[in-house]
Motif scaffolding. Structure first.
Motif, mmCIF file in Angstrom:
data_model
loop_
_atom_site.group_PDB
_atom_site.id
_atom_site.type_symbol
_atom_site.label_atom_id
_atom_site.label_comp_id
_atom_site.label_asym_id
_atom_site.label_seq_id
_atom_site.Cartn_x
_atom_site.Cartn_y
_atom_site.Cartn_z
ATOM 1 N N GLU A 105 16.531 2.080 11.014
ATOM 2 C CA GLU A 105 15.378 2.871 10.611
ATOM 3 C C GLU A 105 14.632 2.186 9.473
ATOM 4 N N GLU A 122 12.669 2.584 15.757
ATOM 5 C CA GLU A 122 11.768 3.720 15.946
ATOM 6 C C GLU A 122 11.487 3.953 17.426
ATOM 7 N N ASP A 162 21.168 5.193 9.565
ATOM 8 C CA ASP A 162 20.396 3.958 9.447
ATOM 9 C C ASP A 162 21.313 2.801 9.066
#
Length: 403
Positions: free
Chosen positions: A53, A62, A93
């Motif tokens: 991310e 994304e 992430d």
């Protein structure tokens, strides 16, 4: 970090019903309530999604997440449930960092999570796959393309394509390459090294002489490397590149007149790169994993519309996320608390994905799927992809590993 998302609120509490059922009454009940008339008790399963991310591959992460969320909605008819099982998603992430990803994976497994998916970086994916095998949990890799993931262990699957499928698609552009010199120009990463190995295995097997020029991932100036490509004077350059430095690399290739003298084939990246090739755009032969106008089927239409409704745009790795969601739902249907059952359900499974009929090969978990040959055409001040040909899944299927 997104944290944990519950896709559907938990079950209606049954505590009050239980108390009422046990409470004494002044008169004996004349009618009993059938158990079938009571609301079903819901359970929950947590799925860990690990991807970039932040970091240089955040854009790919994304795209994956947009596809995943669209796929989960599609596969569960918008309920966020499989039967009476609520799917909760714990988004993490990894920032493209192997050590961080391994730490996250261990944390999720320690919390009882036995379904993990995601990862853009091949290096990250290989490390997470190792943890999956050690801890006997299901792992479905995302856009990570390294061929080494296929057949790595019983617990690892993939929801995207792999490097050898790219290379085989590239080979469809070529005439007889026996005796020709092929230079692989790539990043010195698991992804780049995987492409070198794939070109050696596939085009090398057809008689090509394969050499490589690998560049460190943190390099931002490519003039010297582009000149090395010219000096090598190969018959064909196969470029394997990913991430934010793509534009600078292609600019250097143009400035050093690589395209004027050497045929170049590469993978068409995400939409952000369509204008990055400059004047050479229409001189490059592009293989392609996915662009929104490539496939023509109802599932792709549903994915594109869902992503657009959420404010996004379907892009290169959207199908990888979408496929992952379909695979997770199918696995949970077999029993989310039984990893062996989930693995058995996925092995050999064919399903309709955004790229048409997609099959998980039972022997090594390769994901068999169609690929695309594409050209870029002028579109105002930029360029847009135009489909040249659809390459059948069987024609680019990775070689099966020897027993």
């Amino acid at each position: 970090m997104r944290g944990t998302t519950t896709l559907l609120a938990g079950a209606t509490a049954l505590t009050a019903l239980a108390i009422a059922g046990c409470a004494p009454s002044e008169t004996e009940a004349t009618d009993e309530v059938s158990s079938s008339e009571l609301p079903a008790m819901e359970t929950a399963v947590t799925v860990g999604i690990i991807t970039s991310e932040t970091g240089v591959l955040a854009g790919y992460g994304e795209q994956y997440l947009a596809g995943f969320e669209a796929g989960l909605d599609y596969a569960t008819d918008g309920t966020g449930k499989v039967g009476d099982t609520v799917i909760e998603v714990d988004y993490r992430d990894d920032a493209g960092d192997v050590d961080k990803a391994v730490t996250i994976t261990k944390e999720l497994i320690g919390d009882g999570v036995n379904i993990i998916a995601g990862t853009v970086s091949s290096g990250v994916a290989l490390s997470v796959a190792e943890q999956a095998e050690q801890n006997q949990v299901l792992y479905i890799s995302g856009p990570a393309a390294a061929d080494a993931l296929t057949g790595l262990n019983d617990y690892t699957f993939r929801s995207g394509r792999q490097s050898s499928q790219d290379v085989a698609t590239a080979g469809m552009f070529l005439d007889d390459i026996s005796g020709k010199d092929v230079l692989v120009f790539a990043q010195d990463s698991a992804f780049g090294q995987g492409n070198v190995a794939a070109v050696e295995a596939i085009l090398g097997a057809d008689g090509a002489n394969v050499d490589s020029l690998l560049v460190a991932e943190d390099v931002t100036e490519f003039t010297t490397f582009a000149q090395q490509v010219v000096d090598a004077d190969p018959d064909l350059v196969f470029v394997a590149w990913a991430g934010a430095t793509s534009g600078a690399m292609w600019e250097a290739m143009s400035q050093q007149d690589v395209f004027a003298s050497i045929p170049v084939v590469t993978g068409l990246g995400d939409s952000a790169t369509f204008g990055a090739y400059g004047a050479a755009s229409e001189e490059i032969s592009f293989l392609n994993h996915y662009f929104a106008g490539g496939p023509s089927n109802d599932v792709n239409t549903a994915m594109v519309e869902s992503i657009e409704a959420a404010g996004g745009t379907a892009d290169l790795f959207s199908p990888d996320g979408f496929n992952a969601a379909l695979m997770i739902v199918h696995a949970i249907e077999a029993g989310y608390d039984d990893v062996d059952a989930m693995i058995a359900a996925l092995e050999g499974w064919s399903f309709d994905g955004p790229k048409g009929t997609t099959t998980i090969r039972e022997s090594d978990h390769a994901l068999l799927q169609e690929m695309y040959q594409v050209t870029l055409v002028a579109d105002g001040d930029s360029y847009a992809p135009e489909l040249l040909d659809v390459v059948a899944a069987a024609d680019v299927a990775p070689a099966e590993l020897a027993e």
